[in-house]
Design a protein around this motif. Structure first.
Motif, PDB file in Angstrom:
ATOM      1  N   SER A  49       0.798  -1.189   0.068  1.00 22.11           N
ATOM      2  CA  SER A  49       0.012  -0.139  -0.034  1.00 22.11           C
ATOM      3  C   SER A  49       0.804   1.206  -0.188  1.00 22.11           C
ATOM      4  O   SER A  49       0.585   2.251  -0.642  1.00 22.11           O
ATOM      5  CB  SER A  49      -0.993   0.109   1.161  1.00 22.11           C
ATOM      6  OG  SER A  49      -1.907  -1.035   1.176  1.00 22.11           O
ATOM      7  N   LYS A  50       1.913   1.146   0.872  1.00 21.04           N
ATOM      8  CA  LYS A  50       3.038   2.345   1.016  1.00 21.04           C
ATOM      9  C   LYS A  50       3.356   2.642  -0.520  1.00 21.04           C
ATOM     10  O   LYS A  50       3.604   3.592  -0.832  1.00 21.04           O
ATOM     11  CB  LYS A  50       3.960   2.291   1.918  1.00 21.04           C
ATOM     12  CG  LYS A  50       4.529   3.373   1.903  1.00 21.04           C
ATOM     13  CD  LYS A  50       5.902   3.327   3.265  1.00 21.04           C
ATOM     14  CE  LYS A  50       6.482   4.299   3.655  1.00 21.04           C
ATOM     15  NZ  LYS A  50       7.265   4.978   2.700  1.00 21.04           N
ATOM     16  N   LYS A  51       4.194   1.409  -1.339  1.00 19.49           N
ATOM     17  CA  LYS A  51       4.461   1.685  -2.609  1.00 19.49           C
ATOM     18  C   LYS A  51       3.435   2.155  -3.482  1.00 19.49           C
ATOM     19  O   LYS A  51       3.869   3.050  -4.379  1.00 19.49           O
ATOM     20  CB  LYS A  51       5.039   0.192  -3.024  1.00 19.49           C
ATOM     21  CG  LYS A  51       6.387  -0.038  -2.205  1.00 19.49           C
ATOM     22  CD  LYS A  51       6.752  -1.507  -2.732  1.00 19.49           C
ATOM     23  CE  LYS A  51       8.054  -1.986  -1.846  1.00 19.49           C
ATOM     24  NZ  LYS A  51       8.508  -3.323  -2.379  1.00 19.49           N
ATOM     25  N   GLN A  52       2.379   1.834  -3.570  1.00 22.23           N
ATOM     26  CA  GLN A  52       1.326   2.079  -4.480  1.00 22.23           C
ATOM     27  C   GLN A  52       1.174   3.620  -4.185  1.00 22.23           C
ATOM     28  O   GLN A  52       0.906   4.598  -4.980  1.00 22.23           O
ATOM     29  CB  GLN A  52      -0.144   1.477  -4.338  1.00 22.23           C
ATOM     30  CG  GLN A  52       0.197   0.079  -4.662  1.00 22.23           C
ATOM     31  CD  GLN A  52      -1.113  -0.894  -4.602  1.00 22.23           C
ATOM     32  OE1 GLN A  52      -1.817  -0.697  -3.607  1.00 22.23           O
ATOM     33  NE2 GLN A  52      -1.483  -1.941  -5.181  1.00 22.23           N
ATOM     34  N   ALA A  53       0.953   4.310  -2.817  1.00 20.38           N
ATOM     35  CA  ALA A  53       0.782   5.558  -2.584  1.00 20.38           C
ATOM     36  C   ALA A  53       1.997   6.442  -3.078  1.00 20.38           C
ATOM     37  O   ALA A  53       1.766   7.483  -3.557  1.00 20.38           O
ATOM     38  CB  ALA A  53       0.825   5.728  -0.896  1.00 20.38           C
ATOM     39  N   ASP A  54       3.121   5.903  -2.924  1.00 19.18           N
ATOM     40  CA  ASP A  54       4.486   6.495  -3.398  1.00 19.18           C
ATOM     41  C   ASP A  54       4.203   6.900  -4.776  1.00 19.18           C
ATOM     42  O   ASP A  54       4.481   7.823  -5.302  1.00 19.18           O
ATOM     43  CB  ASP A  54       5.605   5.855  -2.923  1.00 19.18           C
ATOM     44  CG  ASP A  54       5.943   5.912  -1.502  1.00 19.18           C
ATOM     45  OD1 ASP A  54       5.384   7.008  -0.689  1.00 19.18           O
ATOM     46  OD2 ASP A  54       6.838   5.142  -0.904  1.00 19.18           O
ATOM     47  N   LEU A  55       3.846   5.745  -5.470  1.00 19.58           N
ATOM     48  CA  LEU A  55       3.876   5.812  -7.061  1.00 19.58           C
ATOM     49  C   LEU A  55       2.684   6.721  -7.413  1.00 19.58           C
ATOM     50  O   LEU A  55       2.743   7.684  -8.573  1.00 19.58           O
ATOM     51  CB  LEU A  55       3.541   4.480  -7.678  1.00 19.58           C
ATOM     52  CG  LEU A  55       4.521   3.553  -7.538  1.00 19.58           C
ATOM     53  CD1 LEU A  55       4.147   2.305  -8.090  1.00 19.58           C
ATOM     54  CD2 LEU A  55       5.797   4.027  -8.477  1.00 19.58           C
ATOM     55  N   LEU A  56       1.446   6.673  -6.629  1.00 21.62           N
ATOM     56  CA  LEU A  56       0.474   7.796  -7.116  1.00 21.62           C
ATOM     57  C   LEU A  56       0.877   9.288  -6.669  1.00 21.62           C
ATOM     58  O   LEU A  56       0.611  10.081  -7.569  1.00 21.62           O
ATOM     59  CB  LEU A  56      -0.572   7.428  -6.243  1.00 21.62           C
ATOM     60  CG  LEU A  56      -1.340   6.229  -6.604  1.00 21.62           C
ATOM     61  CD1 LEU A  56      -2.711   5.786  -5.642  1.00 21.62           C
ATOM     62  CD2 LEU A  56      -2.090   6.166  -8.104  1.00 21.62           C
ATOM     63  N   LEU A  57       1.662   9.548  -5.909  1.00 18.11           N
ATOM     64  CA  LEU A  57       2.231  10.775  -5.462  1.00 18.11           C
ATOM     65  C   LEU A  57       3.279  11.436  -6.601  1.00 18.11           C
ATOM     66  O   LEU A  57       3.541  12.525  -6.574  1.00 18.11           O
ATOM     67  CB  LEU A  57       2.741  11.008  -4.273  1.00 18.11           C
ATOM     68  CG  LEU A  57       1.517  10.666  -2.833  1.00 18.11           C
ATOM     69  CD1 LEU A  57       2.184  10.645  -1.680  1.00 18.11           C
ATOM     70  CD2 LEU A  57       0.466  11.808  -3.116  1.00 18.11           C
ATOM     71  N   ARG A  58       3.778  10.768  -7.432  1.00 18.06           N
ATOM     72  CA  ARG A  58       4.950  11.177  -8.050  1.00 18.06           C
ATOM     73  C   ARG A  58       4.365  11.818  -9.349  1.00 18.06           C
ATOM     74  O   ARG A  58       3.405  11.825  -9.771  1.00 18.06           O
ATOM     75  CB  ARG A  58       5.615   9.891  -8.695  1.00 18.06           C
ATOM     76  CG  ARG A  58       6.396   9.351  -7.601  1.00 18.06           C
ATOM     77  CD  ARG A  58       7.437   8.234  -8.263  1.00 18.06           C
ATOM     78  NE  ARG A  58       8.270   7.505  -7.115  1.00 18.06           N
ATOM     79  CZ  ARG A  58       8.886   6.833  -7.308  1.00 18.06           C
ATOM     80  NH1 ARG A  58       9.308   6.344  -8.618  1.00 18.06           N
ATOM     81  NH2 ARG A  58       9.838   6.118  -6.300  1.00 18.06           N
TER      82      ARG A  58
END
Length: 59
Positions: free
Chosen positions: A50-59
């Motif tokens: 979930s954290k990795k997905q959130a990081d990708l969305l914020l890029r």
């Protein structure tokens, strides 16, 4: 390919020198502990994904 056994699963009844009643409780307790650890690992994995997905969305 076989999974590596947990340390307590590698011990034999002779190594432990347990009575029959103790063997039952020992086994049940460790099964519960293994299950709890597995669930904890799964939860941590979900959180990491979930954290990795959130990081990708914020890029």
């Amino acid at each position: 390919m076989s999974k590596e056994k947990e340390p307590h699963e590698k011990l034999t009844d002779k190594d432990l020198d347990l009575t029959s009643a103790q063997e039952v409780h020992y086994s049940e307790d460790f099964k519960k502990a293994d299950k709890a650890a597995k669930e904890d690992d799964q939860q941590k994995t979900k959180m990491m994904i979930s954290k990795k997905q959130a990081d990708l969305l914020l890029r």
